[in-house]
Design a protein around this motif. Structure first.
Motif, short mmCIF file in Angstrom:
data_model
loop_
_atom_site.label_atom_id
_atom_site.label_comp_id
_atom_site.label_asym_id
_atom_site.label_seq_id
_atom_site.Cartn_x
_atom_site.Cartn_y
_atom_site.Cartn_z
N PRO A 27 0.81 -1.23 0.00
CA PRO A 27 0.00 0.00 0.00
C PRO A 27 0.84 1.27 0.00
O PRO A 27 1.91 1.33 0.63
CB PRO A 27 -0.82 -0.12 1.28
N ASN A 28 0.37 2.25 -0.73
CA ASN A 28 0.95 3.59 -0.66
C ASN A 28 0.36 4.32 0.55
O ASN A 28 -0.83 4.18 0.83
CB ASN A 28 0.61 4.40 -1.92
N THR A 63 -13.30 -4.64 -6.73
CA THR A 63 -14.17 -3.65 -6.08
C THR A 63 -13.38 -2.79 -5.12
O THR A 63 -12.60 -3.30 -4.30
CB THR A 63 -15.32 -4.35 -5.33
N LEU A 64 -13.59 -1.48 -5.20
CA LEU A 64 -12.88 -0.50 -4.37
C LEU A 64 -13.77 -0.06 -3.22
O LEU A 64 -14.94 0.25 -3.40
CB LEU A 64 -12.52 0.71 -5.24
N THR A 65 -13.20 0.01 -2.02
CA THR A 65 -13.90 0.57 -0.86
C THR A 65 -13.01 1.62 -0.20
O THR A 65 -11.79 1.47 -0.17
CB THR A 65 -14.26 -0.50 0.19
N GLY A 66 -13.65 2.70 0.30
CA GLY A 66 -12.91 3.75 0.98
C GLY A 66 -12.59 4.94 0.11
O GLY A 66 -12.15 5.97 0.61
N LEU A 138 -8.97 -2.93 -2.15
CA LEU A 138 -9.50 -3.59 -3.34
C LEU A 138 -9.85 -5.03 -2.99
O LEU A 138 -9.12 -5.69 -2.24
CB LEU A 138 -8.46 -3.58 -4.48
N ALA A 139 -10.97 -5.48 -3.53
CA ALA A 139 -11.43 -6.85 -3.30
C ALA A 139 -11.64 -7.54 -4.64
O ALA A 139 -12.08 -6.93 -5.62
CB ALA A 139 -12.73 -6.86 -2.50
N TYR A 140 -11.33 -8.84 -4.67
CA TYR A 140 -11.41 -9.63 -5.91
C TYR A 140 -12.48 -10.70 -5.78
O TYR A 140 -12.59 -11.38 -4.76
CB TYR A 140 -10.06 -10.29 -6.18
N SER A 158 -7.27 -6.69 -0.19
CA SER A 158 -5.97 -6.14 0.22
C SER A 158 -6.04 -4.63 0.28
O SER A 158 -6.75 -4.00 -0.51
CB SER A 158 -4.86 -6.56 -0.76
N THR A 159 -5.31 -4.04 1.20
CA THR A 159 -5.21 -2.59 1.29
C THR A 159 -4.24 -2.08 0.22
O THR A 159 -3.13 -2.62 0.09
CB THR A 159 -4.71 -2.17 2.68
#
Length: 441
Positions: A27-28, A63-66, A138-140, A158-159
């Motif tokens: 993660p950044n 899928t992106l969250t946050g 992100l979720a796969y 994963s973050t």
């Protein structure tokens, strides 16, 4: 039959556990302050380690969250570990999803399990990142062409980005002087900085983030309190010389300037960074005249607060500020008892009754402040707070008000040089015409 069912269930569960995709990313860490104004925020490489076999028509969704995707970006999939990679195309995208479809597989068919799909080229909407708090993930999830779950994951997450606030400021040393009633409330007790000084330390912090960092350029600190005691030349305000004599600011290499408002209740300290993106602690030292100076004023008990604003440049070199929540900067207290009677009329039609009760064993001198018409008058009474007794100070206070020219409504502070827990003050006024009484304290 029952045992066979259990065995079959166990085998199915083991197969499912072994056949599950996993995801990974480094993660950044993105500065919430520094990222403001950036066109977009890049998503780091997001790797999906496959654990099943894929066919033409199978789909997978990331899928992106946050936060939100920048929908003008074009995310794509590259491959790792394949000798002959499949063909994958972007099927659809939204602010929170990117869906891909397998459109071709190599011939002969290559094993997918143990190899990687790698997401590249995805960008985040900057405002969604700077409004975020904590982790962006992100979720796969994958499905067969017939809609069945594939890779047995549901989702694997994963973050990819962690947001971090870089800028803060706090009071690391509070004002804590104790005003000494033994010395006419003109100086402090021993045990603080000195009997004539008290120190405040405010420490701004610029924490390293990692991506789109902000650059510190200075700060503004507004110290709020009652600074009327700084006035020493008898005019109506606190001038620059009086402020300089009563308040000094030091720090590192930064430049500090101070000014006080007309009301005498707010000191503004402006800090300019000397360079190097280094936030330095500000030390403010208050200096009172002390009893040794005959003209020294009586010091007010009070609480102080501080409002801070940190100045910085964003990663795109835009000058910005961050406001820090108002915080306590400490207080000045007495080493005796003090009580306020917020309203007491001295008009001729009223009479006053003020009593000091002392349940302890220590006699205490009584000092009275009368505030009226924009002025404060102070006197130590001849009466003392007698131990195990109640002392009526009404007549002395009335006479003091008259000699001070107070003939209307007034605020009274009663200070007793005795332990606080032992003293109580009551205040009552009544109309002489009908003896109607009002207790104000």
């Amino acid at each position: 039959m029952f045992k066979k069912t259990l065995v079959a269930l166990a085998l199915t569960t083991a197969a499912m556990s072994a056949n599950a995709a996993t995801t990974s990313a480094t993660p950044n860490v993105v500065s919430l302050e520094g990222a403001v104004g950036q066109a977009t925020i890049a998503v780091p490489t997001y790797t999906i380690r496959l654990a099943a076999e894929y066919a033409v028509g199978d789909t997978f969704t990331i899928t992106l969250t946050g936060a939100e995707f920048d929908t003008t970006s074009n995310p794509g999939i590259t491959f790792a570990g394949f000798t002959n990679a499949p063909t994958v195309g972007l099927l659809s995208k939204t602010s929170s999803t990117a869906t891909f479809r397998v459109t071709a597989v190599p011939s002969p068919v290559e094993v997918f399990s143990g190899k990687d799909f790698v997401l590249n080229g995805a960008l985040l909407k900057t405002t969604s990142v700077t409004d975020a708090a904590g982790d962006i993930k992100l979720a796969y999830a994958a499905k067969t062409s017939t809609g069945l779950e594939l890779d047995n994951v549901g989702t694997a997450t994963s973050t990819v980005v962690t947001t971090k606030s870089q800028l803060s400021s706090s009071v690391t040393t509070k004002l804590n002087a104790i005003i000494d009633v033994e010395n006419e409330r003109k100086q402090f007790t021993a045990g603080n900085d000195t009997i004539t000084t008290d120190t405040l330390v405010v420490t701004p912090v610029v924490a390293a983030a990692g991506t789109h960092d902000a650059a510190y350029t200075g700060a503004t600190h507004v110290i709020k309190g009652d600074f009327s005691w700084m006035e020493s030349d008898g005019d109506s305000g606190i001038d620059a010389a009086e402020l300089a004599a009563a308040f000094a600011v030091t720090g590192g290499a930064d430049t500090y300037t101070s000014k006080i408002n007309t009301a005498g209740d707010a000191i503004t300290v402006t800090v300019a960074d000397a360079g190097g993106n280094t936030a330095e602690a500000m030390t403010g030292t208050f200096t009172v005249l002390g009893k040794a100076v005959s003209t020294a004023p009586i010091l007010p008990t009070q609480s102080f607060t501080i409002d801070s604003t940190v100045k910085y440049n964003t990663a795109s070199a835009v000058a910005s500020t961050k406001t820090i929540a108002s915080a306590s900067a400490g207080s000045w207290t007495l080493n005796g008892f003090d009580e306020d009677i917020v309203f007491m009329p001295f008009d001729s039609q009223y009479a006053q009754s003020i009593n000091v009760s002392n349940t302890g064993s220590v006699a205490g001198a009584i000092t009275v402040d009368i505030t009226s018409g924009g002025k404060t008058y102070t006197k130590t009474l001849t009466a003392t707070a007698t131990p195990k007794a109640t002392t009526n100070i009404s007549q002395e206070v009335k006479a003091f008000a008259a000699e001070s020219g107070v003939t209307g409504n007034a605020h009274i502070k009663v200070v007793v040089n005795s332990p606080k827990a032992d003293i109580a003050v009551t205040g009552v006024y009544y109309a002489k015409s009908d003896a109607d009484r009002v207790k104000t304290k």
